[in-house]
Design a protein around this motif. Structure first.
Motif, PDB file in Angstrom:
ATOM      1  N   GLN A  39      34.840 160.070 -31.123  1.00  9.53           N
ATOM      2  CA  GLN A  39      33.494 159.959 -30.289  1.00  9.53           C
ATOM      3  C   GLN A  39      32.523 160.885 -30.871  1.00  9.53           C
ATOM      4  O   GLN A  39      32.713 162.067 -31.115  1.00  9.53           O
ATOM      5  CB  GLN A  39      34.022 160.592 -28.937  1.00  9.53           C
ATOM      6  CG  GLN A  39      32.975 160.310 -27.835  1.00  9.53           C
ATOM      7  CD  GLN A  39      33.471 160.706 -26.279  1.00  9.53           C
ATOM      8  OE1 GLN A  39      34.511 161.435 -26.297  1.00  9.53           O
ATOM      9  NE2 GLN A  39      32.664 160.434 -25.302  1.00  9.53           N
ATOM     10  N   ALA A  40      31.395 160.131 -31.072  1.00 12.72           N
ATOM     11  CA  ALA A  40      30.269 161.047 -31.724  1.00 12.72           C
ATOM     12  C   ALA A  40      29.298 161.386 -30.428  1.00 12.72           C
ATOM     13  O   ALA A  40      29.597 160.860 -29.276  1.00 12.72           O
ATOM     14  CB  ALA A  40      29.715 159.712 -32.617  1.00 12.72           C
ATOM     15  N   PRO A  41      28.397 162.337 -30.748  1.00 14.23           N
ATOM     16  CA  PRO A  41      27.618 162.886 -29.785  1.00 14.23           C
ATOM     17  C   PRO A  41      26.878 161.683 -29.203  1.00 14.23           C
ATOM     18  O   PRO A  41      26.222 161.027 -29.815  1.00 14.23           O
ATOM     19  CB  PRO A  41      26.640 163.830 -30.394  1.00 14.23           C
ATOM     20  CG  PRO A  41      27.662 164.172 -31.576  1.00 14.23           C
ATOM     21  CD  PRO A  41      28.295 163.069 -31.972  1.00 14.23           C
ATOM     22  N   GLY A  42      26.764 161.708 -27.814  1.00 15.86           N
ATOM     23  CA  GLY A  42      26.126 160.624 -26.984  1.00 15.86           C
ATOM     24  C   GLY A  42      26.699 159.227 -27.057  1.00 15.86           C
ATOM     25  O   GLY A  42      26.329 158.294 -26.748  1.00 15.86           O
ATOM     26  N   LYS A  43      27.857 159.041 -27.710  1.00 14.07           N
ATOM     27  CA  LYS A  43      28.346 157.746 -27.857  1.00 14.07           C
ATOM     28  C   LYS A  43      29.969 157.926 -26.940  1.00 14.07           C
ATOM     29  O   LYS A  43      30.452 158.834 -26.649  1.00 14.07           O
ATOM     30  CB  LYS A  43      28.521 157.172 -29.132  1.00 14.07           C
ATOM     31  CG  LYS A  43      27.253 157.169 -29.823  1.00 14.07           C
ATOM     32  CD  LYS A  43      27.431 156.663 -31.260  1.00 14.07           C
ATOM     33  CE  LYS A  43      25.986 156.437 -32.139  1.00 14.07           C
ATOM     34  NZ  LYS A  43      26.416 155.756 -33.103  1.00 14.07           N
ATOM     35  N   GLN A  44      30.371 156.563 -26.805  1.00 11.54           N
ATOM     36  CA  GLN A  44      31.656 156.352 -26.047  1.00 11.54           C
ATOM     37  C   GLN A  44      32.852 156.653 -27.199  1.00 11.54           C
ATOM     38  O   GLN A  44      32.522 156.627 -28.322  1.00 11.54           O
ATOM     39  CB  GLN A  44      31.900 154.781 -25.620  1.00 11.54           C
ATOM     40  CG  GLN A  44      31.742 153.796 -26.584  1.00 11.54           C
ATOM     41  CD  GLN A  44      32.014 152.486 -26.157  1.00 11.54           C
ATOM     42  OE1 GLN A  44      31.728 152.321 -24.987  1.00 11.54           O
ATOM     43  NE2 GLN A  44      32.358 151.429 -26.838  1.00 11.54           N
ATOM     44  N   ARG A  45      33.863 156.790 -26.645  1.00 17.40           N
ATOM     45  CA  ARG A  45      35.291 157.310 -27.398  1.00 17.40           C
ATOM     46  C   ARG A  45      35.664 155.608 -28.025  1.00 17.40           C
ATOM     47  O   ARG A  45      35.913 154.903 -27.223  1.00 17.40           O
ATOM     48  CB  ARG A  45      36.265 157.813 -26.687  1.00 17.40           C
ATOM     49  CG  ARG A  45      37.239 158.380 -27.692  1.00 17.40           C
ATOM     50  CD  ARG A  45      38.114 159.131 -26.788  1.00 17.40           C
ATOM     51  NE  ARG A  45      37.619 160.204 -26.218  1.00 17.40           N
ATOM     52  CZ  ARG A  45      38.177 161.208 -25.623  1.00 17.40           C
ATOM     53  NH1 ARG A  45      39.648 161.275 -25.132  1.00 17.40           N
ATOM     54  NH2 ARG A  45      37.688 162.287 -25.028  1.00 17.40           N
ATOM     55  N   ASP A  46      35.771 155.478 -29.327  1.00 19.66           N
ATOM     56  CA  ASP A  46      36.231 153.955 -29.633  1.00 19.66           C
ATOM     57  C   ASP A  46      37.192 154.357 -30.464  1.00 19.66           C
ATOM     58  O   ASP A  46      37.552 155.315 -31.299  1.00 19.66           O
ATOM     59  CB  ASP A  46      35.147 153.723 -30.723  1.00 19.66           C
ATOM     60  CG  ASP A  46      33.915 153.349 -29.914  1.00 19.66           C
ATOM     61  OD1 ASP A  46      32.499 153.612 -30.615  1.00 19.66           O
ATOM     62  OD2 ASP A  46      33.950 152.759 -28.909  1.00 19.66           O
ATOM     63  N   LEU A  47      38.392 153.218 -30.495  1.00 20.00           N
ATOM     64  CA  LEU A  47      39.481 153.231 -31.431  1.00 20.00           C
ATOM     65  C   LEU A  47      39.012 153.209 -32.966  1.00 20.00           C
ATOM     66  O   LEU A  47      38.395 152.239 -33.285  1.00 20.00           O
ATOM     67  CB  LEU A  47      40.394 151.903 -30.898  1.00 20.00           C
ATOM     68  CG  LEU A  47      41.441 151.642 -31.790  1.00 20.00           C
ATOM     69  CD1 LEU A  47      42.496 152.603 -31.714  1.00 20.00           C
ATOM     70  CD2 LEU A  47      42.049 150.242 -31.288  1.00 20.00           C
ATOM     71  N   PRO A  87      28.697 160.015 -43.381  1.00 23.72           N
ATOM     72  CA  PRO A  87      28.103 160.862 -42.609  1.00 23.72           C
ATOM     73  C   PRO A  87      28.325 160.120 -41.009  1.00 23.72           C
ATOM     74  O   PRO A  87      28.537 160.805 -40.136  1.00 23.72           O
ATOM     75  CB  PRO A  87      26.499 160.854 -42.875  1.00 23.72           C
ATOM     76  CG  PRO A  87      26.724 160.815 -44.299  1.00 23.72           C
ATOM     77  CD  PRO A  87      27.664 159.844 -44.793  1.00 23.72           C
ATOM     78  N   GLU A  88      28.488 158.742 -40.918  1.00 24.67           N
ATOM     79  CA  GLU A  88      28.576 157.971 -39.807  1.00 24.67           C
ATOM     80  C   GLU A  88      29.908 158.315 -39.150  1.00 24.67           C
ATOM     81  O   GLU A  88      30.308 157.905 -38.178  1.00 24.67           O
ATOM     82  CB  GLU A  88      28.338 156.651 -39.764  1.00 24.67           C
ATOM     83  CG  GLU A  88      28.740 155.883 -41.044  1.00 24.67           C
ATOM     84  CD  GLU A  88      27.769 155.921 -42.204  1.00 24.67           C
ATOM     85  OE1 GLU A  88      27.332 156.975 -42.447  1.00 24.67           O
ATOM     86  OE2 GLU A  88      27.796 154.882 -42.894  1.00 24.67           O
ATOM     87  N   ASP A  89      30.962 158.889 -39.972  1.00 25.39           N
ATOM     88  CA  ASP A  89      32.176 159.113 -39.471  1.00 25.39           C
ATOM     89  C   ASP A  89      32.196 160.483 -38.670  1.00 25.39           C
ATOM     90  O   ASP A  89      33.272 160.916 -38.224  1.00 25.39           O
ATOM     91  CB  ASP A  89      33.153 159.386 -40.614  1.00 25.39           C
ATOM     92  CG  ASP A  89      33.460 157.955 -41.662  1.00 25.39           C
ATOM     93  OD1 ASP A  89      33.430 157.940 -42.841  1.00 25.39           O
ATOM     94  OD2 ASP A  89      33.313 156.710 -40.981  1.00 25.39           O
ATOM     95  N   THR A  90      31.154 161.317 -38.808  1.00 29.42           N
ATOM     96  CA  THR A  90      31.132 162.501 -37.970  1.00 29.42           C
ATOM     97  C   THR A  90      31.501 162.226 -36.532  1.00 29.42           C
ATOM     98  O   THR A  90      30.703 161.203 -35.902  1.00 29.42           O
ATOM     99  CB  THR A  90      29.909 163.004 -38.090  1.00 29.42           C
ATOM    100  OG1 THR A  90      29.840 163.396 -39.553  1.00 29.42           O
ATOM    101  CG2 THR A  90      29.743 164.376 -37.224  1.00 29.42           C
ATOM    102  N   ALA A  91      32.176 162.858 -35.974  1.00 29.20           N
ATOM    103  CA  ALA A  91      32.662 162.630 -34.466  1.00 29.20           C
ATOM    104  C   ALA A  91      34.023 163.693 -34.343  1.00 29.20           C
ATOM    105  O   ALA A  91      34.487 164.388 -35.071  1.00 29.20           O
ATOM    106  CB  ALA A  91      33.258 161.174 -34.418  1.00 29.20           C
ATOM    107  N   THR A 115      33.251 166.679 -39.445  1.00 29.31           N
ATOM    108  CA  THR A 115      31.734 166.682 -39.770  1.00 29.31           C
ATOM    109  C   THR A 115      31.514 166.265 -41.366  1.00 29.31           C
ATOM    110  O   THR A 115      32.131 167.122 -42.225  1.00 29.31           O
ATOM    111  CB  THR A 115      30.997 168.110 -39.541  1.00 29.31           C
ATOM    112  OG1 THR A 115      31.369 168.474 -38.081  1.00 29.31           O
ATOM    113  CG2 THR A 115      29.509 167.952 -40.056  1.00 29.31           C
ATOM    114  N   VAL A 116      30.713 165.203 -41.732  1.00 31.04           N
ATOM    115  CA  VAL A 116      30.451 164.692 -42.933  1.00 31.04           C
ATOM    116  C   VAL A 116      29.158 165.149 -43.295  1.00 31.04           C
ATOM    117  O   VAL A 116      28.355 164.241 -42.467  1.00 31.04           O
ATOM    118  CB  VAL A 116      31.030 163.490 -43.127  1.00 31.04           C
ATOM    119  CG1 VAL A 116      30.825 163.028 -44.699  1.00 31.04           C
ATOM    120  CG2 VAL A 116      32.577 163.183 -42.543  1.00 31.04           C
ATOM    121  N   SER A 117      28.927 165.805 -44.345  1.00 28.28           N
ATOM    122  CA  SER A 117      27.645 165.981 -44.657  1.00 28.28           C
ATOM    123  C   SER A 117      26.992 164.988 -45.576  1.00 28.28           C
ATOM    124  O   SER A 117      27.786 164.694 -46.721  1.00 28.28           O
ATOM    125  CB  SER A 117      27.488 167.569 -45.110  1.00 28.28           C
ATOM    126  OG  SER A 117      27.981 167.739 -46.306  1.00 28.28           O
TER     127      SER A 117
END
Length: 118
Positions: A39-47, A87-91, A115-117
């Motif tokens: 689950q990323a900030p402001g998004k739903q929890r996804d499989l 970076p989009e794997d950050t959650a 967190t992926v920078s």
């Protein structure tokens, strides 16, 4: 009471790797399936990935070829090996176990931050 405890999150640079662990308080064979969600900030929890009792695995398209879900039955632990992180794997990554026959029950861990920078 069933407990799932995640560990292994942290900060990593893009292209790096992390391995998440989910330790269960009882045999993972007692679960019909175990899975990793995020689950990323402001998004739903996804499989993200799942593994069923037979050992068959399934992945969301965005992580196929980069992530691997596995299990160590003796340690009652499920893993998520994450390579080539973006970076989009950050959650926050959560472990879930599904148990039961006529009635299914979901069990969740507390989550671990990845967190992926760039």
């Amino acid at each position: 009471q069933v407990q799932l405890v995640e560990s292994g999150g942290g900060l990593v640079q893009a292209g790096g790797s992390l391995r998440l662990s989910c330790a269960a308080s009882r045999s993972i064979f007692s679960f019909n399936a175990m899975a990793w969600y995020r689950q990323a900030p402001g998004k739903q929890r996804d499989l993200v990935a799942s593994i069923i009792s037979s050992g068959a695995t399934n992945y969301v398209n965005s992580v196929t070829g980069r992530f691997t879900i596995s299990r160590d039955i003796a340690k009652n632990t499920v893993y998520l090996q994450m390579n080539s992180l973006k970076p989009e794997d950050t959650a926050v990554y959560y472990c879930k176990g599904v148990a039961g026959q006529r009635t299914l029950t979901d069990y969740w861990g507390q989550g671990t931050q990845v967190t992926v920078s760039s």
